[in-house]
Design a protein around this motif. Sequence first.
Motif, short mmCIF file in Angstrom:
data_model
loop_
_atom_site.label_atom_id
_atom_site.label_comp_id
_atom_site.label_asym_id
_atom_site.label_seq_id
_atom_site.Cartn_x
_atom_site.Cartn_y
_atom_site.Cartn_z
N PHE A 228 0.82 -1.22 0.00
CA PHE A 228 0.00 0.00 0.00
C PHE A 228 0.85 1.27 0.00
O PHE A 228 0.40 2.32 -0.42
N SER A 229 2.07 1.18 0.52
CA SER A 229 2.94 2.35 0.47
C SER A 229 4.22 1.98 -0.28
O SER A 229 5.16 1.45 0.33
N PRO A 230 4.24 2.19 -1.61
CA PRO A 230 5.38 1.76 -2.42
C PRO A 230 6.71 2.25 -1.84
O PRO A 230 6.81 3.34 -1.28
N LEU A 231 7.72 1.40 -2.00
CA LEU A 231 9.05 1.67 -1.44
C LEU A 231 9.61 3.00 -1.92
O LEU A 231 9.50 3.35 -3.10
N GLN A 232 10.20 3.73 -1.01
CA GLN A 232 10.87 5.00 -1.35
C GLN A 232 12.12 5.12 -0.49
O GLN A 232 12.06 4.79 0.69
N SER A 233 13.21 5.55 -1.10
CA SER A 233 14.38 5.86 -0.30
C SER A 233 15.36 6.63 -1.17
O SER A 233 15.31 6.54 -2.41
N GLU A 234 16.24 7.35 -0.52
CA GLU A 234 17.22 8.15 -1.26
C GLU A 234 18.13 7.25 -2.09
O GLU A 234 18.42 7.54 -3.25
N GLN A 235 18.57 6.13 -1.48
CA GLN A 235 19.47 5.22 -2.20
C GLN A 235 18.78 4.66 -3.45
O GLN A 235 19.38 4.57 -4.52
N LEU A 236 17.51 4.31 -3.28
CA LEU A 236 16.76 3.73 -4.40
C LEU A 236 16.64 4.75 -5.54
O LEU A 236 16.85 4.42 -6.71
N THR A 237 16.34 5.97 -5.20
CA THR A 237 16.21 7.02 -6.21
C THR A 237 17.55 7.24 -6.93
O THR A 237 17.60 7.34 -8.15
#
Length: 199
Positions: free
Chosen positions: A130-139
């Motif tokens: 429900f809350s798709p993954l987000q992170s600075e490293q991923l971006t």
Amino acid sequence: MGARRDNKGGWLPAFSPDELTQAVEDNLRNLGLETMEVVNLRSMLDVHGPAEGSLEPQVEAMIKLKERGLVKHIGLSNVTPQQVADAQKMTPIACVQNLYNLANRQDEALVDKLAEQGIPYVPFFPLGGFSPLQSEQLTAVAQALNATTLQVALAWLLQRSPNILLIPGTSSPEHLKQNLASGEVVLSAEIVQCLNSIA
Ligand SMILES: NC(=O)c1ccc[n+]([C@@H]2O[C@H](COP(=O)([O-])OP(=O)(O)OC[C@H]3O[C@@H](n4cnc5c(N)ncnc54)[C@H](OP(=O)(O)O)[C@@H]3O)[C@@H](O)[C@H]2O)c1
């Protein structure tokens, strides 16, 4: 199997042996099938996550369904490593479906153990649900690879272990195309190390 929907879309436990049997029979009738290839027994000891406790009566019910030819293979979902091992003493387990993604790694050892046994591990919420993954490293990694963040999240799972079977859900044909293309995203050891720090 293990739960049913209420009329507001909520999940209610339907986890007794009789309810599991009824659910398989209902599914077969609704799908117009005589047998299902694989059915996951979804633990409802705690609806929110794996909880220790015996699943013996439920696994026995699944074995009876298999003996009747209604189910070909038995899988487990929302289970602990101990429950997998206990069930394997009763019957072959074809796959395990638990919460696992870049940010939720409680099952690291279980993924490896099942890989050694040649058993598929099917992470649910591979994109975070429900809350798709987000992170600075991923971006940062996605930008460097000219991919989307969620493609990188799927590529990480695919590279994590050969027994990972992906089931990302989507209602969008565009997202489906992107998700399929994640198989072509190659992550170097350095990038994997960077992504591993997300957990
Ligand atoms: N056994 C269990 O207890 C359990 C629990 C939960 C889920 N599951 C199963 O696990 C599978 C995956 O779960 P899930 O679909 O809920 O979680 P998920 O795959 O982690 O995330 C799906 C969400 O990500 C979005 N999404 C998908 N691809 C995307 C993309 N390329 N770009 C941006 N957004 C994207 C989808 O929205 P759009 O529709 O907009 O793409 C949807 O909101 C399903 O088959 C589900 O039934 C099992």
